[in-house]
Design an enzyme around this catalytic site. Structure first.
Site: not given
Ligand code: ATP
Length: 492
Positions: A102-103, A107-109, A329-330
């Site tokens: 996964g990215p 939370g893999k660790t 612009h925004e």
């Protein structure tokens, strides 16, 4: 350092050869030095493995927000470690490895640590990058050392199972024969395969190897074959509910005002990983403290979202003329967004942050995982809204749209690659460059016209909103919608 010694050594050999000296004593000395170096490499590794990484705080699965499917799959796999006798009785092949995919920051660790806590196993963690050396054979030696160390650690702690967590396993377990110094990489991976094949023999110790990667496509297929990393568990970015849970976990130990809707914050953080959300909670607390508040309020959390996405506020202030252009612009982005996706704007701001001078924060009505052509075309239109507004109100365009164009082109390519363009289903890599370019231009031109038509009757509204943004530095989605309503008599 080693490269320096190698260089000096080579130079010494050349000089001695030149003077026709006896080289044998020198070669013996070099051999001894090389051995010593390799040895010191192993020592450094040993320190990293047991010292720095292994002694993290114990984590339970309840401290991990969302990831329900990943937790369920991992828990199922852990039964193998928890019930070795049943597994043996049923004649089931013991599980040796689980691969978490996964990215970054999802939370893999944490999952690996929780697995160790849940099973009462000893826990050892290393990163794939720690194994790779310039010299062939050192990585393989380290892999052997690591498994021995894992056994020793479990023995010292009086446990009969151990979890060995290898982060960035793609560095260590990448496809063989692909690297330039492939002998070293291949030997290291081969050693890992050998160690895994020999796991859980008759020493009464169960070792489960948990690997983690965000590049599963780079892994050697031998790693994923049955008997090695038997289970692949997908650890994705959290969904809405997951984000709310993670926020709750990270705000749990912080003083937070009572009336805060974490669901609202979760809604505005689509695409955030657990690590982003942890950082958001932390930044919100810092912002509240800077203001001298005793509790974190909703406004701190909302501002922290901008900070996590865009970076720290910058001191640099554009000049008056530039400010007006940025506001126009925004506003263009925001109006097109509201027209095509009503209720989608959460905030428009012209506070310079990170690389951006202004910014519209969108609020997706729900999490999307697949997109239709219509959805992607609307996204392109919103991106072109900034430059469209500049052209309409100021009569020209600026470099401020560079990033918008890059994103618009990427989206157009996505439309083509997904077979949603006029070309039908094609292989984008095999398309002639000219044809690809023309098709991208066509897609973008259609949206440019759409934006121009849409904004043409709204020059006064753009100016009115841009003035408010200049005065207050930002405008909320709700206020923006009120102005749109009173100017057009209808919701966009
Ligand atoms: P990487 O691939 O970059 O190594 P990772 O997937 O291993 O990342 P972790 O190291 O487990 O990610 O997470 C980093 C931090 O993000 C954690 O210490 C925690 O604070 C937070 N975090 C990530 N996911 C979660 C989650 N599901 N629940 C709670 N906190 C999370």
């Amino acid at each position: 350092m080693r490269e320096l010694f190698a260089g000096v050594g080579a130079a010494a050999v050349v000089i001695l050869l030149y003077y026709q000296s006896n080289l044998i004593p020198l070669l013996i000395l070099a051999g001894v030095l090389l051995l010593l170096f390799n040895f010191s490499g192993i020592k450094t590794m040993r320190l990293t493995a047991v010292g720095k990484r292994a002694h993290g705080k114990q984590i339970s699965f309840n401290e991990i927000g969302g990831q329900e499917t990943a937790k369920k799959e991992l828990l199922e796999a852990l039964d193998f470690v928890m019930k070795p006798h049943e597994v043996k009785h049923m004649g089931i092949r013991p599980l040796k490895g689980v691969m978490l995919v996964g990215p970054p920051g999802t939370g893999k660790t944490l999952l690996a640590k929780a697995a160790a806590g849940y099973t009462g196993s000893s826990f050892l963690s290393v990163a794939g990058s720690e194994f790779i050396e310039v010299y062939a054979g050192v990585g393989a030696q380290r892999v052997r050392q690591l498994f021995n160390q894992c056994r020793q650690k479990a023995k010292n702690e009086g446990r009969n199972s151990a979890i060995l967590f290898i982060d960035e396993i793609d560095i260590l377990g990448g496809q063989r024969g692909r690297h330039s110094s492939h002998l070293e990489y291949d030997q290291t991976l081969n050693q890992l395969l050998v160690e895994m094949d020999g796991l859980n023999g008759n020493d009464g110790l169960n070792i489960l190897v948990i690997g983690a990667t965000n590049r599963p496509e780079a892994l050697d297929t031998a790693l994923l074959r049955p008997g090695r990393f038997d289970r692949v568990v997908q650890v994705d970015l959290p969904d809405l509910e997951g984000r709310e849970q993670i926020l709750e976990l990270h705000l749990h130990n912080k003083p937070v005002e009572d009336n805060i809707s974490l669901e609202k914050i979760a809604r505005e953080t689509f695409g955030f990983s657990g690590a982003h959300l942890e950082s958001l909670a932390n930044e919100a607390a810092i912002l509240a403290m800077r203001e001298g508040r005793r509790r974190i309020g909703e406004k701190h959390l909302l501002e922290a979202i901008d900070k996590v996405i865009m970076g720290e506020k910058l001191e640099r202030k554009p000049g008056k003329e530039e400010m007006w252009r940025i506001a126009v612009h925004e506003t263009g982005h925001a109006l097109v967004s509201e027209e095509l996706k009503p209720g989608s704007v959460s905030q428009v701001t012209i506070t310079p942050r990170g690389k951006a001078l202004g910014y519209v924060r969108h609020q997706p009505e729900r999490d999307y995982y697949i997109y239709t052509a219509d959805h992607l075309e609307k996204q392109i239109a919103v991106l072109l809204g900034g430059t469209g507004s500049e052209k309409l109100v100021l009569g020209n365009r600026s470099t401020g749209s560079l990033n918008d164009f890059k994103q618009a082109v990427e989206l157009a390519k996505k439309i083509i690659a997904a077979g949603l363009s006029s070309l039908g289903v094609v292989s984008i890599d095999d398309l002639p460059v000219g044809l690809l370019h023309r098709t991208i231009q066509q897609i973008i031109a259609v949206q440019e016209k759409r934006v121009a038509d849409l904004l043409a009757s709204r020059v006064d509204l753009i100016k009115e909103i841009a003035r408010i943004i200049i005065e207050k530095e930002k405008i909320s989605g709700d206020t923006l919608r009120r102005h749109i309503f009173s100017s057009t008599g209808q919701a966009c």
